[in-house]
Design a protein around this motif. Structure first.
Motif, PDB file in Angstrom:
ATOM      1  N   ASN A   1       0.526   5.816  -0.728  1.00 42.02           N
ATOM      2  CA  ASN A   1      -0.298   6.988  -1.027  1.00 42.02           C
ATOM      3  C   ASN A   1      -0.025   7.545  -2.416  1.00 42.02           C
TER       4      ASN A   1
ATOM      5  N   VAL B   1       0.841  -1.199   0.000  1.00 40.66           N
ATOM      6  CA  VAL B   1       0.000   0.000   0.000  1.00 40.66           C
ATOM      7  C   VAL B   1       0.870   1.241   0.000  1.00 40.66           C
TER       8      VAL B   1
ATOM      9  N   GLY C   1      -8.489   1.900  -0.052  1.00 38.68           N
ATOM     10  CA  GLY C   1      -8.214   1.779   1.372  1.00 38.68           C
ATOM     11  C   GLY C   1      -9.417   1.410   2.212  1.00 38.68           C
TER      12      GLY C   1
ATOM     13  N   ASP D   1      -4.728   5.253   7.190  1.00 36.49           N
ATOM     14  CA  ASP D   1      -3.812   4.130   7.379  1.00 36.49           C
ATOM     15  C   ASP D   1      -4.524   2.944   8.025  1.00 36.49           C
TER      16      ASP D   1
ATOM     17  N   MET E   1       2.508  -1.165   4.690  1.00 37.24           N
ATOM     18  CA  MET E   1       2.171   0.256   4.505  1.00 37.24           C
ATOM     19  C   MET E   1       3.487   0.978   4.250  1.00 37.24           C
TER      20      MET E   1
ATOM     21  N   ALA F   1      -6.678   1.143   5.489  1.00 41.44           N
ATOM     22  CA  ALA F   1      -5.873   0.353   4.553  1.00 41.44           C
ATOM     23  C   ALA F   1      -5.324  -0.908   5.210  1.00 41.44           C
TER      24      ALA F   1
ATOM     25  N   SER G   1      -3.843   3.676  -1.541  1.00 40.69           N
ATOM     26  CA  SER G   1      -4.659   3.823  -0.330  1.00 40.69           C
ATOM     27  C   SER G   1      -5.888   4.681  -0.583  1.00 40.69           C
TER      28      SER G   1
END
Length: 551
Positions: free
Chosen positions: A328, A326, A384, A407, A397, A410, A380
């Motif tokens: 961003n 994962v 997510g 977070d 992550m 996700a 995400s």
């Protein structure tokens, strides 16, 4: 997340459609509004649990004429349907029906168009579902409560004056005893009011039904190239000078934050800026190795990427586990793809460019044990929330979000109903950098959420609200800036001498986790084997101890 909110709502809906104290249906129609990626999932769940008893209507796009026709049938017939349409003409949803909002935390801003459109519906009953009701601040929490029970907390200005300001003042690490006492009193008052319309359950309920989850926050040392680029940027861009009075962030500040976050992931993500000689990266091109090329990812140039490379390799060779990656940034997903191709790992990728229908198909395929894909790459922002990825039991992550709820959402993709294997969550952070500062801000927000929503009274106050300026610094002489900030009272001479208390709140307070300065304290054999790659420090905790005889 994972507590069965969807099933609970389907049960509630069916009950209200069938009965009431007057021996007749309590409601006639229901609208369920959810993120577009979950519309088909809701339709499938209704079919699964209610069979042919109702006929759900799923709307997740289409032309205006198609939507007119489908909503026309919805308004005329006395049957339960569920529909989603939240991207265009909101007036279509203004009709008499009970409404259920899935992932209701997206209504955190009462001024946005979605909130106002849904609030205009003539719905007598409103249910809002969220595993993360507080994401950033208390005013967002007010918006959610106000939607389901208007006026219970007064107006936004009244709420701010009566609750938000004294609670935040009391939560500040620098607060005096009087402010703390006043904050606690207002917190207690707020909880008593909101509990009239709130049902809150935590993941502790799941412990006896799910396998163990081992969550690990892994601090990864910067490589020499990353460190030199980081230091140069701080000297040249001088991001501290762009902070406005009162610590407010402007466009320049946000740009600097993004550059540093990308640099923490891999120098390749800021290579173009170095070629351009952009502010903060003048002359930085000379720092790259001779003949450097972005066509192939070079894991050894990034501490986090090197640790990820080890995690994947050891997992692949020593287990039959699958992994979810994962990030961003879609640019980081591009790097993951290059890494997978170079290592010949089979993978699938889900980001915002993928159609809703295709998402459901690749998720189903990946979750099949017989499917050969080893890695599921996930943006995400695109996936997510709500996705069920129990085909994997390890999740990485790769970079933190300012919003801890993003977070958490996700990370909940693998540890949920249907999972049969021990789950391992790896949260990678670049040691001493802005990423640790982001984690620290998350800790403050989660502590606030824990106090307000979960009524935890002894959450530590570790961070002052005035620490924004510390974002733009590099702590080179630490194995974990976060651990330093905690001023840990359980460590002696750089070693954890005492475990956390048995009743410690590990959900919201990272300082209560186990932690280690070397690999001896780890139970995860994969991470143990990765330590020498670039790991400097690890926070870790188990969801619960495995109960024998429980399936």
């Amino acid at each position: 997340m994972g507590l069965g909110k969807t099933l609970q709502c389907i049960t509630l809906i069916w009950t209200l459609l069938r009965q009431s104290p007057d021996f007749k249906p309590e409601i006639d129609k229901v609208i369920v509004v959810s993120p577009s990626s979950l519309v088909r999932n809701w339709s499938n769940e209704v079919q699964k649990w209610l069979g042919g008893r109702v006929t759900p209507l799923a709307i997740d796009g289409g032309s205006k004429d198609d939507i007119d026709r489908q909503l026309g049938s919805f308004t005329l017939r006395s049957a339960y349907y569920r529909c989603y349409y939240c991207n265009k003409d909101y007036e279509y949803l203004i009709m008499e029906a009970s409404v259920v909002l899935f992932h209701g935390h997206r209504l955190k801003n009462s001024d946005n168009q979605t909130y106002q459109a849904l609030n205009a519906m003539a719905a007598q009953r409103r249910v809002l579902i969220s595993g993360t009701p507080i994401q950033n601040d208390l005013l967002e929490y007010f918006s959610l409560v106000h939607f389901v029970n208007a006026g219970i907390l007064g107006t936004a200005q009244e709420f701010k004056k009566r609750f938000e300001l004294p609670i935040l003042k009391g939560r500040d690490a620098d607060a005096n005893e009087k402010d703390r006492q006043a904050g606690e009193e207002k917190l207690t008052e707020l909880i008593s009011v909101v509990n009239r319309c709130l049902i809150r359950r935590t993941s502790d309920i799941l412990s006896k039904y799910l396998p163990v989850k081992i969550e690990q926050v892994v601090c990864c040392r910067l490589t020499p190239l990353q460190k030199e680029l980081y230091q140069r940027f701080l000297r040249q861009a001088e991001p501290l000078d762009s902070l406005e009075e009162g610590g407010k962030m402007n466009v320049s500040t946000l740009s600097s934050i993004t550059s540093l976050k990308k640099l923490c992931n891999h120098p390749a993500l800021i290579y173009d800026k170095c070629v351009e000689g952009a502010e903060g990266f003048q002359g930085a091109l000379d720092l790259f190795p001779p003949g450097y090329c972005t066509k192939a990812v070079e894991p050894h140039l990034s501490g986090k990427m090197l640790v990820l490379d080890y995690i994947l390799a050891i997992t692949k060779t020593t287990t039959d586990d699958k992994v979810v990656l994962v990030s961003n940034y879609t640019q980081t997903l591009d790097l993951f793809e290059k890494l997978c191709r170079s290592r010949r790992y089979q993978y699938v990728r889900l980001d915002g460019t993928m159609s809703i229908k295709k998402r459901a198909k690749i998720v189903e395929r990946f979750n099949s044990p017989s499917n050969p894909e080893f890695i599921f790459m996930l943006s995400s922002k695109a996936g997510g929330c709500g996705l069920n990825l129990i085909g994997a039991n390890r999740l990485v992550m790769f970079d933190p979000d300012w919003n801890p709820a993003n977070d958490e959402q996700a990370m909940a993709r693998v540890w949920r109903d249907g999972q049969r294997k021990t789950c391992y969550i790896y949260r990678l952070l670049a040691t001493g950098t802005i990423e640790e500062k982001i984690l620290q801000r998350q800790a403050h927000k989660k502590a606030l959420s824990s106090c307000v929503v979960d009524e935890e009274q002894n959450v530590e106050r570790h961070f002052s609200l005035g620490e924004l300026r510390e974002l733009f610094s590099l702590n080179e002489d630490t194995v974990s800036d976060t651990h330093d900030k905690f001023r840990c009272r359980r460590c002696v001479n750089g070693r954890e001498a005492r475990p956390p208390a048995e009743d410690a709140d590990c959900t919201s307070d990272l300082s209560q986790w186990n932690h280690c300065f070397d690999k001896k304290g780890l139970r995860d054999q994969v991470l143990k084997s990765c330590w020498d790659a670039a790991v400097s420090f690890v926070f870790h905790q188990r969801s619960h101890e495995e109960q024998k005889g429980v399936v």
